[in-house]
Structure formats: C-alpha cells, structure tokens
Design a protein around this motif. Structure first.
Motif, PDB file in Angstrom:
ATOM      1  N   ASP A  79      18.409  -2.419   5.748  1.00 58.98           N
ATOM      2  CA  ASP A  79      17.925  -2.814   4.421  1.00 58.98           C
ATOM      3  C   ASP A  79      18.435  -4.183   3.998  1.00 58.98           C
ATOM      4  OD1 ASP A  79      16.571  -0.448   4.258  1.00 58.98           O
ATOM      5  OD2 ASP A  79      18.082   0.583   3.048  1.00 58.98           O
ATOM      6  N   LYS A 135      20.999   2.512   8.053  1.00 59.01           N
ATOM      7  CA  LYS A 135      20.006   2.190   7.020  1.00 59.01           C
ATOM      8  C   LYS A 135      20.478   1.027   6.151  1.00 59.01           C
ATOM      9  CE  LYS A 135      17.058   4.316   3.493  1.00 59.01           C
ATOM     10  NZ  LYS A 135      17.148   3.154   2.583  1.00 59.01           N
ATOM     11  N   GLU A 167       7.385   0.739   7.593  1.00 57.97           N
ATOM     12  CA  GLU A 167       8.724   1.166   7.231  1.00 57.97           C
ATOM     13  C   GLU A 167       9.590   1.363   8.477  1.00 57.97           C
ATOM     14  OE1 GLU A 167      10.844   4.771   4.662  1.00 57.97           O
ATOM     15  OE2 GLU A 167       8.654   4.585   4.778  1.00 57.97           O
ATOM     16  N   SER A 196       9.588  -4.669   5.380  1.00 58.47           N
ATOM     17  CA  SER A 196       9.615  -3.333   4.760  1.00 58.47           C
ATOM     18  C   SER A 196       8.386  -2.513   5.125  1.00 58.47           C
ATOM     19  CB  SER A 196       9.716  -3.469   3.232  1.00 58.47           C
ATOM     20  OG  SER A 196       8.639  -4.247   2.722  1.00 58.47           O
ATOM     21  N   LYS A 197       7.302  -3.191   5.492  1.00 60.65           N
ATOM     22  CA  LYS A 197       6.068  -2.536   5.918  1.00 60.65           C
ATOM     23  C   LYS A 197       5.641  -3.102   7.261  1.00 60.65           C
ATOM     24  CE  LYS A 197       5.513  -0.020   2.171  1.00 60.65           C
ATOM     25  NZ  LYS A 197       5.546   1.434   2.191  1.00 60.65           N
TER      26      LYS A 197
END
Length: 292
Positions: A216, A212, A226, A223-224
């Motif tokens: 990130d 993760k 997700e 981010s979309k």
C-alpha cells in the motif's frame, strides 16, 4: 562499349574476358577509358549521395513524428533500391552494356540461385510481414530466437536488438516472422509476482498485515487491478505467501527490486523468520559390550 556488350556470357571464361577488355581498350582508346572512369566515379559518388538522402529522409520523418518503425524500414529499403537502380543506369545506359547475357545466365541457373537466395528472400518477405502485422516496433523489449533486448531497427533483412549489456544482436526477419516471440512492452501494464517464505511458527495474520502495508505504501504499485496477497503453499520447511501487484510496464524492475529489499528489511524489523534449507543430524552412540 560494344566490345563488352558483345561478350557471350553463356560461354564466359577468364581468357575471353581479358581478351575482350584488351581489344575494347585498344580500339576505343582514351574515350572508352575516360567513360569507364567517369562511370565508376558516378557510382561511388552516387552511393554516398544515396546514403545522405536516406539519412535526410530519416531526420525529416523524425521531425514529422512519423512512426519510427516504418521510417527505419523504408530508409533501408530506399537505400538498397536506389543503389540497384543507379548500377542498372550506369551499366546499361551509360556504358551501353547489354544485360541480356546476364539474364540468360540467371535464367539457366534459376534453381541454384533460388536455393542460394531462399534465406534472403524469406528474410525480405519477413520484413514486410513484421511491418504489416506489427508484432513489435522500434523501442519494444522482446525475446525471440534465444535472444532478448530492445528493438533498435527493423531492416529489410534483419532486425537489430540491443541487449541489456549493450550487445548488438541481428536476427533474420524470416525467423522472427515464423517463430514465437515475447513482447514485454506491448502492454501498458505488467504484473509483478513474488513468493515470500516464512516459518511455520509465524503468525499468518501478522505476515499478511506487513506485506499489505508494504504494498500500500509503494507509490508505483497500481491500485487497479487490486494487489493479491495470500498463502499459496505449505512447503516442507516453510509457508509460502504470494504477492502479485500491477505496475506500469516501465516501472516493472524498479518495483521488483524495491519490494525484494523492503520485505527483507521489514521481516527483520518484525522478527518474522525467513526459513532456509537445513538438515538435522542425530548421532546415536552405540556401545557394544562384549563379555568374555
């Protein structure tokens, strides 16, 4: 020119052609020869002018920001049409050669010609279908007919692909319009899928946290939708984690190679074991005591 126009094309033979051409050259004299030479020169010069006109049309359309797929198709179509028109004008108009004989031959051999041109007509129709339905356009990366590459041109009969190692592949339009194809660049975004394997002794929460953190921190990963990170399978010698992230289509391979390298380096830093196939062999020594 009347000598040539009066040739019976239905009973055409080599000797007949040579005799008629000789009679035509002797009877008409210098004027006929000059007319023939001028006609040939007009065809040669006309073909060159048509090529220049086609290229000028392409440059003009590019300046006007017209769809490049449509422009390249029209360029090919205009080029072929103008050359055919020029030939008809010179043969039928300037040289005064009657084309009815040719028409009779074409009519009598219609079935054979139709079979011979079946593939070409299919490709010609396929070009218009591709242009109308737009399953792909110039600049798209596609996979079809066993090949994949970037579309460089959609012509009247063939579509040109440039492979990743810069080979030119020409695929018939009939094949493309009637077969299945994959367009990798049709959508603005794509999903990159990974499977990373870890040992059974590894702490699952630690693996999830590391993956993760990598996802990130990568600035090209969207981010979309997700990202997904999860354990997907218990293999014989490993636990498999799936990582699925969304990226812009043009960033697909950059993210793919980046994550493969980054995950390996981070797993080494975090002492996360990456298993590999292995086989344990056990040897048993058996001592046979034979007593007399």
């Amino acid at each position: 020119m009347e000598e040539i126009s009066n040739i019976d094309f239905e009973h055409l033979s080599f000797s007949t052609v040579m005799r008629r051409l000789s009679d035509w050259a002797l009877n008409d004299g210098i004027n006929a020869g000059v007319k023939l030479i001028i006609g040939v020169l007009v065809i040669i010069i006309g073909f060159k002018l048509i090529n220049k006109i086609s290229n000028k049309f392409l440059k003009f359309a590019e300046l006007k920001n017209i769809d490049v797929t449509l422009v390249k198709f029209l360029k090919s179509f205009i080029n072929i049409s103008l050359k055919c028109l020029l030939l008809l004008i010179i043969i039928g108009g300037y040289w005064d050669i009657e084309l009815t004989g040719f028409a009779a031959i074409l009519a009598s051999a219609g079935v054979a010609i139709g079979l011979a041109l079946q593939g070409s007509l299919s490709n010609f129709a396929g070009g218009f279908i591709i242009l109308f339905l737009r399953p792909f356009k110039v600049g798209d990366y596609i996979q079809a007919a066993g090949f994949e590459g970037t579309v460089e041109q959609i012509g009247v009969f063939y579509t040109n692909l440039a492979t990743v190692d810069n080979k030119l592949v020409m695929i018939p339009n009939g094949t493309l319009s009637n077969g299945s194809l994959v367009n990798f660049t049709a959508k603005e975004t794509r999903r990159v899928d990974f499977v990373f394997s870890v040992g059974y002794d590894t702490e699952l929460l630690k693996v999830r946290r590391v993956l993760k953190d990598i996802v990130d921190k990568h600035n090209l990963i969207l981010s979309k939708p997700e990202p997904f990170i999860g354990l997907v399978e218990h293999n014989a010698s490993s636990l498999d984690f799936a990582v699925r992230v969304w990226v812009k289509t043009e960033d697909y391979w950059t993210v793919y190679f980046d994550l493969l390298e980054t995950v390996k380096n981070r797993f080494d830093e975090e002492n996360i074991d990456i298993p590999y196939p292995q086989m344990d062999l056990h040897f048993i020594n058996q001592i046979n005591k034979n007593q007399d």
